[in-house]
Design a protein around this motif. Structure first.
Motif, mmCIF file in Angstrom:
data_model
loop_
_atom_site.group_PDB
_atom_site.id
_atom_site.type_symbol
_atom_site.label_atom_id
_atom_site.label_comp_id
_atom_site.label_asym_id
_atom_site.label_seq_id
_atom_site.Cartn_x
_atom_site.Cartn_y
_atom_site.Cartn_z
ATOM 1 N N PHE A 88 21.140 6.922 54.706
ATOM 2 C CA PHE A 88 22.125 5.878 54.989
ATOM 3 C C PHE A 88 23.205 5.843 53.913
ATOM 4 O O PHE A 88 24.400 5.723 54.219
ATOM 5 C CB PHE A 88 21.428 4.525 55.073
ATOM 6 N N ARG A 89 22.795 5.979 52.657
ATOM 7 C CA ARG A 89 23.767 5.989 51.552
ATOM 8 C C ARG A 89 24.725 7.167 51.694
ATOM 9 O O ARG A 89 25.938 7.019 51.489
ATOM 10 C CB ARG A 89 23.030 6.079 50.215
ATOM 11 N N GLN A 90 24.203 8.328 52.072
ATOM 12 C CA GLN A 90 25.049 9.504 52.244
ATOM 13 C C GLN A 90 26.021 9.325 53.409
ATOM 14 O O GLN A 90 27.184 9.761 53.327
ATOM 15 C CB GLN A 90 24.166 10.739 52.460
ATOM 16 N N GLN A 91 25.567 8.679 54.474
ATOM 17 C CA GLN A 91 26.449 8.402 55.606
ATOM 18 C C GLN A 91 27.595 7.487 55.193
ATOM 19 O O GLN A 91 28.753 7.706 55.566
ATOM 20 C CB GLN A 91 25.655 7.767 56.747
ATOM 21 N N ARG A 92 27.254 6.466 54.413
ATOM 22 C CA ARG A 92 28.290 5.529 53.949
ATOM 23 C C ARG A 92 29.282 6.232 53.033
ATOM 24 O O ARG A 92 30.494 5.981 53.101
ATOM 25 C CB ARG A 92 27.631 4.351 53.232
ATOM 26 N N GLU A 93 28.787 7.106 52.174
ATOM 27 C CA GLU A 93 29.678 7.831 51.267
ATOM 28 C C GLU A 93 30.594 8.765 52.048
ATOM 29 O O GLU A 93 31.792 8.884 51.749
ATOM 30 C CB GLU A 93 28.851 8.609 50.247
ATOM 31 N N ALA A 94 30.027 9.447 53.057
ATOM 32 C CA ALA A 94 30.831 10.357 53.876
ATOM 33 C C ALA A 94 31.912 9.608 54.651
ATOM 34 O O ALA A 94 32.988 10.151 54.928
ATOM 35 C CB ALA A 94 29.931 11.123 54.838
ATOM 36 N N ALA A 95 31.630 8.348 54.981
ATOM 37 C CA ALA A 95 32.598 7.531 55.722
ATOM 38 C C ALA A 95 33.584 6.835 54.790
ATOM 39 O O ALA A 95 34.442 6.077 55.246
ATOM 40 C CB ALA A 95 31.854 6.490 56.561
ATOM 41 N N GLY A 96 33.454 7.084 53.494
ATOM 42 C CA GLY A 96 34.357 6.460 52.526
ATOM 43 C C GLY A 96 34.024 5.016 52.233
ATOM 44 O O GLY A 96 34.873 4.279 51.721
ATOM 45 N N ARG A 97 32.812 4.588 52.564
ATOM 46 C CA ARG A 97 32.390 3.216 52.314
ATOM 47 C C ARG A 97 31.061 3.224 51.533
ATOM 48 O O ARG A 97 30.023 2.827 52.059
ATOM 49 C CB ARG A 97 32.211 2.460 53.638
ATOM 50 N N PRO A 98 31.092 3.717 50.302
ATOM 51 C CA PRO A 98 29.842 3.818 49.539
ATOM 52 C C PRO A 98 29.197 2.450 49.307
ATOM 53 O O PRO A 98 29.889 1.425 49.218
ATOM 54 C CB PRO A 98 30.292 4.439 48.218
ATOM 55 N N LEU A 99 27.879 2.463 49.250
ATOM 56 C CA LEU A 99 27.151 1.223 48.996
ATOM 57 C C LEU A 99 27.439 0.719 47.589
ATOM 58 O O LEU A 99 27.504 1.494 46.634
ATOM 59 C CB LEU A 99 25.643 1.468 49.128
ATOM 60 N N ARG A 100 27.627 -0.598 47.489
ATOM 61 C CA ARG A 100 27.734 -1.190 46.161
ATOM 62 C C ARG A 100 26.356 -1.173 45.509
ATOM 63 O O ARG A 100 25.323 -1.089 46.175
ATOM 64 C CB ARG A 100 28.264 -2.620 46.254
ATOM 65 N N GLU A 101 26.333 -1.263 44.195
ATOM 66 C CA GLU A 101 25.075 -1.172 43.458
ATOM 67 C C GLU A 101 24.084 -2.246 43.896
ATOM 68 O O GLU A 101 22.886 -1.982 44.050
ATOM 69 C CB GLU A 101 25.336 -1.281 41.954
ATOM 70 N N ASN A 102 24.593 -3.474 44.102
ATOM 71 C CA ASN A 102 23.681 -4.547 44.511
ATOM 72 C C ASN A 102 23.152 -4.329 45.924
ATOM 73 O O ASN A 102 22.005 -4.677 46.234
ATOM 74 C CB ASN A 102 24.370 -5.906 44.405
ATOM 75 N N GLU A 103 23.950 -3.719 46.806
ATOM 76 C CA GLU A 103 23.491 -3.416 48.161
ATOM 77 C C GLU A 103 22.383 -2.367 48.141
ATOM 78 O O GLU A 103 21.368 -2.492 48.841
ATOM 79 C CB GLU A 103 24.663 -2.918 49.017
ATOM 80 N N LEU A 104 22.592 -1.336 47.314
ATOM 81 C CA LEU A 104 21.562 -0.300 47.191
ATOM 82 C C LEU A 104 20.285 -0.888 46.616
ATOM 83 O O LEU A 104 19.179 -0.582 47.091
ATOM 84 C CB LEU A 104 22.071 0.839 46.295
ATOM 85 N N GLY A 105 20.427 -1.756 45.628
ATOM 86 C CA GLY A 105 19.250 -2.387 45.030
ATOM 87 C C GLY A 105 18.469 -3.213 46.024
ATOM 88 O O GLY A 105 17.237 -3.193 46.036
ATOM 89 N N GLU A 106 19.195 -3.945 46.884
ATOM 90 C CA GLU A 106 18.528 -4.759 47.907
ATOM 91 C C GLU A 106 17.757 -3.886 48.888
ATOM 92 O O GLU A 106 16.642 -4.221 49.294
ATOM 93 C CB GLU A 106 19.559 -5.606 48.645
ATOM 94 N N LEU A 107 18.339 -2.747 49.256
ATOM 95 C CA LEU A 107 17.661 -1.841 50.169
ATOM 96 C C LEU A 107 16.411 -1.237 49.529
ATOM 97 O O LEU A 107 15.363 -1.144 50.167
ATOM 98 C CB LEU A 107 18.604 -0.724 50.609
ATOM 99 N N LEU A 108 16.530 -0.820 48.285
ATOM 100 C CA LEU A 108 15.391 -0.206 47.608
ATOM 101 C C LEU A 108 14.224 -1.166 47.446
ATOM 102 O O LEU A 108 13.066 -0.756 47.427
ATOM 103 C CB LEU A 108 15.821 0.324 46.232
ATOM 104 N N ASN A 109 14.544 -2.449 47.331
ATOM 105 C CA ASN A 109 13.496 -3.451 47.163
ATOM 106 C C ASN A 109 13.020 -4.064 48.474
ATOM 107 O O ASN A 109 12.055 -4.840 48.487
ATOM 108 C CB ASN A 109 13.986 -4.592 46.246
ATOM 109 N N ALA A 110 13.694 -3.714 49.582
ATOM 110 C CA ALA A 110 13.365 -4.313 50.859
ATOM 111 C C ALA A 110 11.981 -3.890 51.348
ATOM 112 O O ALA A 110 11.504 -2.813 51.033
ATOM 113 C CB ALA A 110 14.417 -3.938 51.902
ATOM 114 N N LYS A 111 11.337 -4.767 52.094
ATOM 115 C CA LYS A 111 10.035 -4.475 52.675
ATOM 116 C C LYS A 111 10.189 -4.155 54.156
ATOM 117 O O LYS A 111 11.069 -4.677 54.836
ATOM 118 C CB LYS A 111 9.098 -5.658 52.514
ATOM 119 N N GLY A 112 9.325 -3.298 54.640
ATOM 120 C CA GLY A 112 9.258 -3.028 56.074
ATOM 121 C C GLY A 112 10.361 -2.146 56.610
ATOM 122 O O GLY A 112 10.642 -2.166 57.805
ATOM 123 N N LEU A 113 10.987 -1.320 55.732
ATOM 124 C CA LEU A 113 12.027 -0.423 56.218
ATOM 125 C C LEU A 113 11.428 0.664 57.100
ATOM 126 O O LEU A 113 10.383 1.213 56.788
ATOM 127 C CB LEU A 113 12.768 0.223 55.031
#
Length: 255
Positions: free
Chosen positions: A230-255
């Motif tokens: 997902f992060r790579q898709q966002r980067e390819a689309a020119g909309r990279p994840l912000r650091e806090n967004e990535l952190g929330e995903l990494l800590n999320a449960k049930g992905l």
């Protein structure tokens, strides 16, 4: 440790023979199949490495022993103490257990925490890998042997990460920090396989293995892979994840 070693080698042989029951993992069918394919590939393609790993992985257990006492405290336990107890028991296993109980020892472990050492923690896996590398630094023959054996050292160093990092979590962040950031993709697969074998070679009182930590590792890896994609898709689309967004995903449960 002898029975643990034998159980690991037996499990590896059954995996190569196609007779290991992977349903014991308790994973969904698709995850079970993924884990089975990975472990069978490692067992088949790295049979010699797995055997060497098995003989080396607990090399430093005698130097990192601790005991848990009846009052809940822990202390460092030495090989000399253990040998004295076994000698007092005349080598009898039941008598040895009785002596341990008489002395308030309820559990023997193989990790020196920061509290026990007064400094850095010492785990028998990393200590074992560091010891083998120290031998290579002194002996050209050992260095030559290890030149294409990085998988073995990675496995020795991280064979208990299922117990140390994943007993109660399947977070992608834990996987990113404890596995993905430390090892190459090839080493990651080997580490996953030896963690599986470490559990397969460890039996509870009922004769079964508890694969909870490995299940969490598998789920954490899957979550990490989805987040990475997902992060790579966002980067390819020119909309990279912000650091806090990535952190929330990494800590999320049930992905």
């Amino acid at each position: 440790m002898d029975s643990h070693l034998g159980a690991i080698l037996d499990a590896a042989e059954r995996i190569r023979a196609g007779t290991f029951d992977f349903t014991a993992l308790g994973l969904p069918p698709d995850r079970t199949d993924e884990a089975r394919q990975l472990i069978e590939r490692i067992a088949r393609d790295h049979a010699d490495d797995l055997t060497t790993y098995a003989y080396l992985h607990d090399l430093k257990k005698p130097d990192t022993m601790n005991v848990e006492l009846a009052d809940g405290t822990q202390r460092i336990f030495t090989m000399a103490e253990w040998e004295a107890i076994v000698a007092e028991a005349g080598g009898d296993e039941e008598r040895t257990r009785a002596i341990l109980t008489e002395r308030g020892i309820t559990k023997i472990g193989y990790r020196h925490t920061e509290e026990l050492t007064g400094g850095e923690a010492r785990d028998h896996g990393p200590e074992g890998a560091a010891y083998v590398e120290s031998l290579a630094a002194k002996d050209p023959a050992v260095a030559a042997f290890l030149s294409d054996k990085r998988l073995i050292l990675a496995g020795v160093a991280a064979h208990e990460v299922h117990f140390q990092a994943f007993p109660g979590t399947s977070s992608a962040k834990q996987y990113a920090e404890k596995i993905a950031a430390r090892f190459s993709p090839e080493e990651v697969d080997f580490v996953l396989a030896v963690n599986f074998l470490d559990i397969a070679g460890s039996k509870l009182a009922d004769g079964q293995s508890d694969y909870t930590g490995f299940r969490n590792m598998v789920e954490a890896r899957a979550a990490h892979e989805r987040i990475t994609a997902f992060r790579q898709q966002r980067e390819a689309a020119g909309r990279p994840l912000r650091e806090n967004e990535l952190g929330e995903l990494l800590n999320a449960k049930g992905l």
